[in-house]
Design a protein around this motif. Sequence first.
Motif, PDB file in Angstrom:
ATOM      1  N   GLU A  90       0.852  -1.193   0.000  1.00  0.00           N
ATOM      2  CA  GLU A  90       0.000   0.000   0.000  1.00  0.00           C
ATOM      3  C   GLU A  90       0.883   1.236   0.000  1.00  0.00           C
ATOM      4  O   GLU A  90       1.818   1.333   0.801  1.00  0.00           O
ATOM      5  CB  GLU A  90      -0.902   0.001   1.236  1.00  0.00           C
ATOM      6  CG  GLU A  90      -1.639   1.292   1.489  1.00  0.00           C
ATOM      7  CD  GLU A  90      -2.357   1.302   2.830  1.00  0.00           C
ATOM      8  OE1 GLU A  90      -2.641   2.403   3.336  1.00  0.00           O
ATOM      9  OE2 GLU A  90      -2.620   0.206   3.388  1.00  0.00           O
ATOM     10  N   LEU A  91       0.631   2.154  -0.884  1.00  0.00           N
ATOM     11  CA  LEU A  91       1.259   3.467  -0.839  1.00  0.00           C
ATOM     12  C   LEU A  91       0.250   4.407  -0.210  1.00  0.00           C
ATOM     13  O   LEU A  91      -0.614   4.968  -0.883  1.00  0.00           O
ATOM     14  CB  LEU A  91       1.654   3.940  -2.242  1.00  0.00           C
ATOM     15  CG  LEU A  91       2.354   5.308  -2.295  1.00  0.00           C
ATOM     16  CD1 LEU A  91       3.709   5.254  -1.594  1.00  0.00           C
ATOM     17  CD2 LEU A  91       2.523   5.773  -3.736  1.00  0.00           C
ATOM     18  N   GLY A  92       0.337   4.562   1.108  1.00  0.00           N
ATOM     19  CA  GLY A  92      -0.653   5.348   1.825  1.00  0.00           C
ATOM     20  C   GLY A  92      -0.507   6.833   1.616  1.00  0.00           C
ATOM     21  O   GLY A  92      -1.486   7.567   1.557  1.00  0.00           O
ATOM     22  N   HIS A  93       0.737   7.301   1.521  1.00  0.00           N
ATOM     23  CA  HIS A  93       1.045   8.709   1.295  1.00  0.00           C
ATOM     24  C   HIS A  93       2.148   8.774   0.251  1.00  0.00           C
ATOM     25  O   HIS A  93       2.701   7.743  -0.152  1.00  0.00           O
ATOM     26  CB  HIS A  93       1.467   9.385   2.596  1.00  0.00           C
ATOM     27  CG  HIS A  93       0.390   9.372   3.649  1.00  0.00           C
ATOM     28  ND1 HIS A  93      -0.618  10.314   3.704  1.00  0.00           N
ATOM     29  CD2 HIS A  93       0.153   8.517   4.672  1.00  0.00           C
ATOM     30  CE1 HIS A  93      -1.431  10.029   4.709  1.00  0.00           C
ATOM     31  NE2 HIS A  93      -0.987   8.954   5.324  1.00  0.00           N
ATOM     32  N   ALA A  94       2.494   9.971  -0.181  1.00  0.00           N
ATOM     33  CA  ALA A  94       3.423  10.119  -1.302  1.00  0.00           C
ATOM     34  C   ALA A  94       4.750   9.417  -1.067  1.00  0.00           C
ATOM     35  O   ALA A  94       5.328   8.835  -1.986  1.00  0.00           O
ATOM     36  CB  ALA A  94       3.657  11.603  -1.577  1.00  0.00           C
ATOM     37  N   GLU A  95       5.249   9.461   0.184  1.00  0.00           N
ATOM     38  CA  GLU A  95       6.568   8.906   0.475  1.00  0.00           C
ATOM     39  C   GLU A  95       6.535   7.792   1.504  1.00  0.00           C
ATOM     40  O   GLU A  95       7.584   7.387   2.000  1.00  0.00           O
ATOM     41  CB  GLU A  95       7.525  10.009   0.960  1.00  0.00           C
ATOM     42  CG  GLU A  95       7.804  11.081  -0.086  1.00  0.00           C
ATOM     43  CD  GLU A  95       8.832  12.085   0.374  1.00  0.00           C
ATOM     44  OE1 GLU A  95       9.281  11.994   1.548  1.00  0.00           O
ATOM     45  OE2 GLU A  95       9.200  12.972  -0.428  1.00  0.00           O
ATOM     46  N   ARG A  96       5.357   7.274   1.828  1.00  0.00           N
ATOM     47  CA  ARG A  96       5.265   6.247   2.866  1.00  0.00           C
ATOM     48  C   ARG A  96       4.289   5.160   2.462  1.00  0.00           C
ATOM     49  O   ARG A  96       3.183   5.428   2.012  1.00  0.00           O
ATOM     50  CB  ARG A  96       4.799   6.859   4.190  1.00  0.00           C
ATOM     51  CG  ARG A  96       4.798   5.857   5.345  1.00  0.00           C
ATOM     52  CD  ARG A  96       3.740   6.196   6.364  1.00  0.00           C
ATOM     53  NE  ARG A  96       3.784   5.347   7.540  1.00  0.00           N
ATOM     54  CZ  ARG A  96       3.207   4.155   7.640  1.00  0.00           C
ATOM     55  NH1 ARG A  96       2.556   3.654   6.624  1.00  0.00           N
ATOM     56  NH2 ARG A  96       3.296   3.463   8.759  1.00  0.00           N
ATOM     57  N   GLY A  97       4.730   3.914   2.620  1.00  0.00           N
ATOM     58  CA  GLY A  97       3.873   2.786   2.310  1.00  0.00           C
ATOM     59  C   GLY A  97       3.927   1.738   3.394  1.00  0.00           C
ATOM     60  O   GLY A  97       4.621   1.879   4.405  1.00  0.00           O
ATOM     61  N   ASP A  98       3.189   0.661   3.181  1.00  0.00           N
ATOM     62  CA  ASP A  98       3.184  -0.482   4.081  1.00  0.00           C
ATOM     63  C   ASP A  98       3.244  -1.752   3.249  1.00  0.00           C
ATOM     64  O   ASP A  98       2.606  -1.847   2.192  1.00  0.00           O
ATOM     65  CB  ASP A  98       1.924  -0.479   4.953  1.00  0.00           C
ATOM     66  CG  ASP A  98       1.948   0.633   5.984  1.00  0.00           C
ATOM     67  OD1 ASP A  98       2.654   0.473   7.009  1.00  0.00           O
ATOM     68  OD2 ASP A  98       1.289   1.672   5.762  1.00  0.00           O
ATOM     69  N   LEU A  99       3.992  -2.728   3.743  1.00  0.00           N
ATOM     70  CA  LEU A  99       4.158  -4.001   3.060  1.00  0.00           C
ATOM     71  C   LEU A  99       3.990  -5.124   4.067  1.00  0.00           C
ATOM     72  O   LEU A  99       4.376  -4.980   5.232  1.00  0.00           O
ATOM     73  CB  LEU A  99       5.555  -4.101   2.427  1.00  0.00           C
ATOM     74  CG  LEU A  99       6.001  -2.971   1.505  1.00  0.00           C
ATOM     75  CD1 LEU A  99       7.465  -3.162   1.110  1.00  0.00           C
ATOM     76  CD2 LEU A  99       5.114  -2.912   0.267  1.00  0.00           C
ATOM     77  N   ALA A 100       3.441  -6.251   3.626  1.00  0.00           N
ATOM     78  CA  ALA A 100       3.319  -7.407   4.511  1.00  0.00           C
ATOM     79  C   ALA A 100       3.343  -8.678   3.685  1.00  0.00           C
ATOM     80  O   ALA A 100       2.745  -8.741   2.610  1.00  0.00           O
ATOM     81  CB  ALA A 100       2.028  -7.342   5.327  1.00  0.00           C
ATOM     82  N   VAL A 101       4.043  -9.678   4.212  1.00  0.00           N
ATOM     83  CA  VAL A 101       4.074 -11.022   3.624  1.00  0.00           C
ATOM     84  C   VAL A 101       3.761 -12.004   4.745  1.00  0.00           C
ATOM     85  O   VAL A 101       4.354 -11.928   5.831  1.00  0.00           O
ATOM     86  CB  VAL A 101       5.442 -11.345   2.999  1.00  0.00           C
ATOM     87  CG1 VAL A 101       5.464 -12.776   2.469  1.00  0.00           C
ATOM     88  CG2 VAL A 101       5.771 -10.362   1.883  1.00  0.00           C
TER      89      VAL A 101
END
Length: 321
Positions: A90-101
């Motif tokens: 997920e790219l929640g904001h322009a310079e910040r995202g979240d990843l999960a596996v």
Amino acid sequence: MREAGRRTLGGVPDPDVPLPPGHRARPLTVHDLPAVTALVAAQERHDLGHVLVEEADLAADWSRPSFDPSLRTIGVEPLAAPGTLVAYGELGHAERGDLAVHPDHRGSGLGTWLAGWLERTARAGGASVVGTPVPAGSPADRLLEHLGWHVRWRSWVLALPAHAQVPARTLPPGHAVRAARDDELAACWQVVEDAFLEWSRRERQPLEDWAAGVVGRPGFEPWHLRVATDQDDQVVGVAVLTVGGDDGRTVFVAQLAVRAEHRGRGLAQALLADAFAEGRRHGHDRAELSTDSRTGALGLYERLGMVVTSDWVHRAVRIPT
């Protein structure tokens, strides 16, 4: 159904960036929120020993007017088990995202693929850098370090031990701490954004986006938005609370801000003491908050008796122009 082995960016397949064999990807929708929450919870439980994610937080984030999950999320499913989410970005904001596996699917190349997806999606949005928070020393931390992602800052989750209290502070004359009124929402947003933008590198968040994550968060109650007011009854400090946790008994201070000209007068500590007391009054006997190295507030919270329960790093990669 999208062709297996292809990534999507804004709904457009990218044949040059194949998925690990045996998987397919698709943008997510709000109907996927329970599956995303379960996926992130499985990763946190494995890496931290406890769960921090709340579906209500994800739902609030995805309800922001500026956020379109069809353009800024990706979910990965095994071809052998369609409908089973094993990784997400997920790219929640322009310079910040979240990843999960999911821990059971690590080692298959999905983490590397997601990191590349996040970088390319941020580049498409015009960003020059993008990062994501990961538990310090976790498999995700080691993977991103191996991929050349650097540490931008550190962050910590802190808890107030059971039965402990933040010492109360005497307020300056004419000041008060109370629940916010409906007509003070814009004033609260202004205080929070002004304070956070002193150290955060991002654009000002629109009022509508901020409100979606506060009063629009599922489960919001009026006592969750606390304010400190001056002798003219103007908002000069804000505490945004959420409630949840594994047993539903945790009150979390999601945002805490005081106007620059009113700092050093005990208002932040008064807001904290009030927040935790209100939480306990409503049956939430555990209290938590998070802070990061950009604020310099870790020592303050530790001196108030709070203890670190998890240590995070924000790893980022610079995006070539």
